[in-house]
Design a protein around this motif. Structure first.
Motif, PDB file in Angstrom:
ATOM      1  N   VAL A  13       6.385   9.109  -6.825  1.00  0.00           N
ATOM      2  CA  VAL A  13       6.456   8.342  -5.587  1.00  0.00           C
ATOM      3  C   VAL A  13       5.329   8.862  -4.705  1.00  0.00           C
ATOM      4  O   VAL A  13       5.263  10.049  -4.394  1.00  0.00           O
ATOM      5  CB  VAL A  13       7.820   8.509  -4.882  1.00  0.00           C
ATOM      6  CG1 VAL A  13       7.834   7.746  -3.563  1.00  0.00           C
ATOM      7  CG2 VAL A  13       8.954   8.044  -5.785  1.00  0.00           C
ATOM      8  N   ILE A  14       4.446   7.959  -4.327  1.00  0.00           N
ATOM      9  CA  ILE A  14       3.264   8.328  -3.550  1.00  0.00           C
ATOM     10  C   ILE A  14       3.380   7.717  -2.164  1.00  0.00           C
ATOM     11  O   ILE A  14       3.515   6.495  -2.034  1.00  0.00           O
ATOM     12  CB  ILE A  14       1.991   7.850  -4.261  1.00  0.00           C
ATOM     13  CG1 ILE A  14       1.890   8.590  -5.589  1.00  0.00           C
ATOM     14  CG2 ILE A  14       0.761   8.076  -3.395  1.00  0.00           C
ATOM     15  CD1 ILE A  14       0.930   8.007  -6.551  1.00  0.00           C
ATOM     16  N   GLU A  27     -12.350   6.068   0.238  1.00  0.00           N
ATOM     17  CA  GLU A  27     -11.364   7.116  -0.017  1.00  0.00           C
ATOM     18  C   GLU A  27     -10.084   6.496  -0.604  1.00  0.00           C
ATOM     19  O   GLU A  27      -9.486   7.030  -1.539  1.00  0.00           O
ATOM     20  CB  GLU A  27     -11.050   7.834   1.297  1.00  0.00           C
ATOM     21  CG  GLU A  27     -10.033   8.937   1.187  1.00  0.00           C
ATOM     22  CD  GLU A  27      -9.666   9.531   2.550  1.00  0.00           C
ATOM     23  OE1 GLU A  27      -8.776  10.391   2.561  1.00  0.00           O
ATOM     24  OE2 GLU A  27     -10.249   9.130   3.579  1.00  0.00           O
ATOM     25  N   PHE A  28      -9.654   5.359  -0.053  1.00  0.00           N
ATOM     26  CA  PHE A  28      -8.466   4.644  -0.533  1.00  0.00           C
ATOM     27  C   PHE A  28      -8.660   4.204  -1.984  1.00  0.00           C
ATOM     28  O   PHE A  28      -7.780   4.374  -2.818  1.00  0.00           O
ATOM     29  CB  PHE A  28      -8.204   3.446   0.382  1.00  0.00           C
ATOM     30  CG  PHE A  28      -6.945   2.682   0.077  1.00  0.00           C
ATOM     31  CD1 PHE A  28      -5.702   3.280   0.198  1.00  0.00           C
ATOM     32  CD2 PHE A  28      -7.004   1.357  -0.307  1.00  0.00           C
ATOM     33  CE1 PHE A  28      -4.529   2.568  -0.058  1.00  0.00           C
ATOM     34  CE2 PHE A  28      -5.847   0.637  -0.570  1.00  0.00           C
ATOM     35  CZ  PHE A  28      -4.610   1.247  -0.436  1.00  0.00           C
ATOM     36  N   LYS A  29      -9.840   3.677  -2.291  1.00  0.00           N
ATOM     37  CA  LYS A  29     -10.138   3.235  -3.660  1.00  0.00           C
ATOM     38  C   LYS A  29     -10.105   4.424  -4.622  1.00  0.00           C
ATOM     39  O   LYS A  29      -9.484   4.345  -5.689  1.00  0.00           O
ATOM     40  CB  LYS A  29     -11.502   2.547  -3.715  1.00  0.00           C
ATOM     41  CG  LYS A  29     -11.856   2.047  -5.108  1.00  0.00           C
ATOM     42  CD  LYS A  29     -13.224   1.402  -5.131  1.00  0.00           C
ATOM     43  CE  LYS A  29     -13.615   0.837  -6.465  1.00  0.00           C
ATOM     44  NZ  LYS A  29     -13.018   1.377  -7.650  1.00  0.00           N
ATOM     45  N   ASP A  30     -10.770   5.519  -4.264  1.00  0.00           N
ATOM     46  CA  ASP A  30     -10.774   6.713  -5.122  1.00  0.00           C
ATOM     47  C   ASP A  30      -9.346   7.215  -5.356  1.00  0.00           C
ATOM     48  O   ASP A  30      -8.984   7.584  -6.471  1.00  0.00           O
ATOM     49  CB  ASP A  30     -11.612   7.831  -4.495  1.00  0.00           C
ATOM     50  CG  ASP A  30     -13.098   7.499  -4.465  1.00  0.00           C
ATOM     51  OD1 ASP A  30     -13.535   6.552  -5.164  1.00  0.00           O
ATOM     52  OD2 ASP A  30     -13.833   8.187  -3.722  1.00  0.00           O
ATOM     53  N   LEU A  31      -8.573   7.215  -4.299  1.00  0.00           N
ATOM     54  CA  LEU A  31      -7.198   7.680  -4.379  1.00  0.00           C
ATOM     55  C   LEU A  31      -6.391   6.834  -5.372  1.00  0.00           C
ATOM     56  O   LEU A  31      -5.736   7.363  -6.273  1.00  0.00           O
ATOM     57  CB  LEU A  31      -6.576   7.585  -2.984  1.00  0.00           C
ATOM     58  CG  LEU A  31      -5.203   8.154  -2.815  1.00  0.00           C
ATOM     59  CD1 LEU A  31      -5.310   9.354  -1.872  1.00  0.00           C
ATOM     60  CD2 LEU A  31      -4.296   7.136  -2.197  1.00  0.00           C
ATOM     61  N   ASP A  33      -7.577   4.774  -7.685  1.00  0.00           N
ATOM     62  CA  ASP A  33      -8.162   4.894  -9.031  1.00  0.00           C
ATOM     63  C   ASP A  33      -7.579   6.105  -9.749  1.00  0.00           C
ATOM     64  O   ASP A  33      -7.229   6.033 -10.930  1.00  0.00           O
ATOM     65  CB  ASP A  33      -9.691   5.028  -8.964  1.00  0.00           C
ATOM     66  CG  ASP A  33     -10.396   3.700  -8.713  1.00  0.00           C
ATOM     67  OD1 ASP A  33      -9.738   2.643  -8.781  1.00  0.00           O
ATOM     68  OD2 ASP A  33     -11.612   3.734  -8.436  1.00  0.00           O
ATOM     69  N   ASN A  34      -7.482   7.223  -9.039  1.00  0.00           N
ATOM     70  CA  ASN A  34      -6.914   8.439  -9.629  1.00  0.00           C
ATOM     71  C   ASN A  34      -5.444   8.266  -9.968  1.00  0.00           C
ATOM     72  O   ASN A  34      -4.990   8.725 -11.021  1.00  0.00           O
ATOM     73  CB  ASN A  34      -7.101   9.636  -8.691  1.00  0.00           C
ATOM     74  CG  ASN A  34      -8.536  10.113  -8.643  1.00  0.00           C
ATOM     75  OD1 ASN A  34      -9.301   9.913  -9.584  1.00  0.00           O
ATOM     76  ND2 ASN A  34      -8.910  10.730  -7.545  1.00  0.00           N
ATOM     77  N   VAL A  35      -4.704   7.606  -9.099  1.00  0.00           N
ATOM     78  CA  VAL A  35      -3.282   7.347  -9.363  1.00  0.00           C
ATOM     79  C   VAL A  35      -3.139   6.523 -10.649  1.00  0.00           C
ATOM     80  O   VAL A  35      -2.320   6.838 -11.508  1.00  0.00           O
ATOM     81  CB  VAL A  35      -2.619   6.620  -8.165  1.00  0.00           C
ATOM     82  CG1 VAL A  35      -1.251   6.060  -8.539  1.00  0.00           C
ATOM     83  CG2 VAL A  35      -2.497   7.562  -6.979  1.00  0.00           C
ATOM     84  N   ALA A  36      -3.960   5.489 -10.785  1.00  0.00           N
ATOM     85  CA  ALA A  36      -3.891   4.640 -11.980  1.00  0.00           C
ATOM     86  C   ALA A  36      -4.267   5.421 -13.236  1.00  0.00           C
ATOM     87  O   ALA A  36      -3.614   5.295 -14.279  1.00  0.00           O
ATOM     88  CB  ALA A  36      -4.809   3.429 -11.811  1.00  0.00           C
ATOM     89  N   LYS A  37      -5.302   6.235 -13.134  1.00  0.00           N
ATOM     90  CA  LYS A  37      -5.775   7.013 -14.282  1.00  0.00           C
ATOM     91  C   LYS A  37      -4.749   8.055 -14.725  1.00  0.00           C
ATOM     92  O   LYS A  37      -4.492   8.230 -15.906  1.00  0.00           O
ATOM     93  CB  LYS A  37      -7.100   7.692 -13.924  1.00  0.00           C
ATOM     94  CG  LYS A  37      -7.943   8.104 -15.116  1.00  0.00           C
ATOM     95  CD  LYS A  37      -9.262   8.696 -14.661  1.00  0.00           C
ATOM     96  CE  LYS A  37     -10.080   7.633 -13.929  1.00  0.00           C
ATOM     97  NZ  LYS A  37     -11.301   8.158 -13.318  1.00  0.00           N
ATOM     98  N   PHE A  69      -2.863  -0.959 -13.783  1.00  0.00           N
ATOM     99  CA  PHE A  69      -1.521  -0.599 -14.252  1.00  0.00           C
ATOM    100  C   PHE A  69      -1.040  -1.590 -15.316  1.00  0.00           C
ATOM    101  O   PHE A  69      -0.490  -1.194 -16.337  1.00  0.00           O
ATOM    102  CB  PHE A  69      -0.524  -0.542 -13.082  1.00  0.00           C
ATOM    103  CG  PHE A  69      -0.450   0.808 -12.434  1.00  0.00           C
ATOM    104  CD1 PHE A  69       0.390   1.792 -12.932  1.00  0.00           C
ATOM    105  CD2 PHE A  69      -1.223   1.108 -11.323  1.00  0.00           C
ATOM    106  CE1 PHE A  69       0.460   3.044 -12.342  1.00  0.00           C
ATOM    107  CE2 PHE A  69      -1.158   2.352 -10.719  1.00  0.00           C
ATOM    108  CZ  PHE A  69      -0.317   3.331 -11.233  1.00  0.00           C
ATOM    109  N   LYS A  70      -1.243  -2.885 -15.072  1.00  0.00           N
ATOM    110  CA  LYS A  70      -0.809  -3.914 -16.023  1.00  0.00           C
ATOM    111  C   LYS A  70      -1.495  -3.749 -17.373  1.00  0.00           C
ATOM    112  O   LYS A  70      -0.855  -3.850 -18.422  1.00  0.00           O
ATOM    113  CB  LYS A  70      -1.114  -5.312 -15.474  1.00  0.00           C
ATOM    114  CG  LYS A  70      -0.160  -5.811 -14.439  1.00  0.00           C
ATOM    115  CD  LYS A  70       1.212  -5.985 -15.001  1.00  0.00           C
ATOM    116  CE  LYS A  70       1.630  -7.428 -15.003  1.00  0.00           C
ATOM    117  NZ  LYS A  70       3.077  -7.548 -15.174  1.00  0.00           N
TER     118      LYS A  70
END
Length: 112
Positions: A13-14, A27-31, A33-37, A69-70
């Motif tokens: 849960v983030i 910063e939001f995109k990097d964040l 991207d890392n969550v997805a990876k 994610f999909k």
């Protein structure tokens, strides 16, 4: 942008806090991207009650992350959207394909 990560029954849960605007969108995109990876093939709940503002680039980043994610057979679930952000998702009709729940508990219950 501030991020807090916790695990509930082995589901990440983030919690996001801040604003998504020109000065923070990279910063939001990097964040995300890392969550997805880091969570390929798994469900992740993203709590956005701390996000008071999001620009169109922020919406695009959410869509890109949702697609990632999909593709990897995972699930990105949003919850706790503020009224303004909820309206943004409704107007753009993103609420029709991105899973959005009112509360973190409802989002977690959807995984059972």
């Amino acid at each position: 942008m501030k991020i807090e990560v916790k695990e509930v029954d082995s589901v990440k849960v983030i919690k996001l806090t801040g604003q998504v605007r020109i000065s923070t969108q990279n910063e939001f995109k990097d964040l995300l991207d890392n969550v997805a990876k880091e969570n390929e093939g798994k469900p992740v709940v993203i709590s956005m009650d701390g996000v008071a503002y999001m620009n169109s680039a922020g919406l695009g980043i959410i869509i890109d992350t949702y697609k990632k994610f999909k593709e990897k057979k995972g699930r990105m679930i949003l919850c706790n959207l503020t009224p303004d952000i909820t309206k943004l998702f409704e107007v753009t009709r993103l609420d029709r394909f991105i899973e959005i729940y009112d509360t973190e508990n409802e989002a977690l219950a959807s995984l059972n």
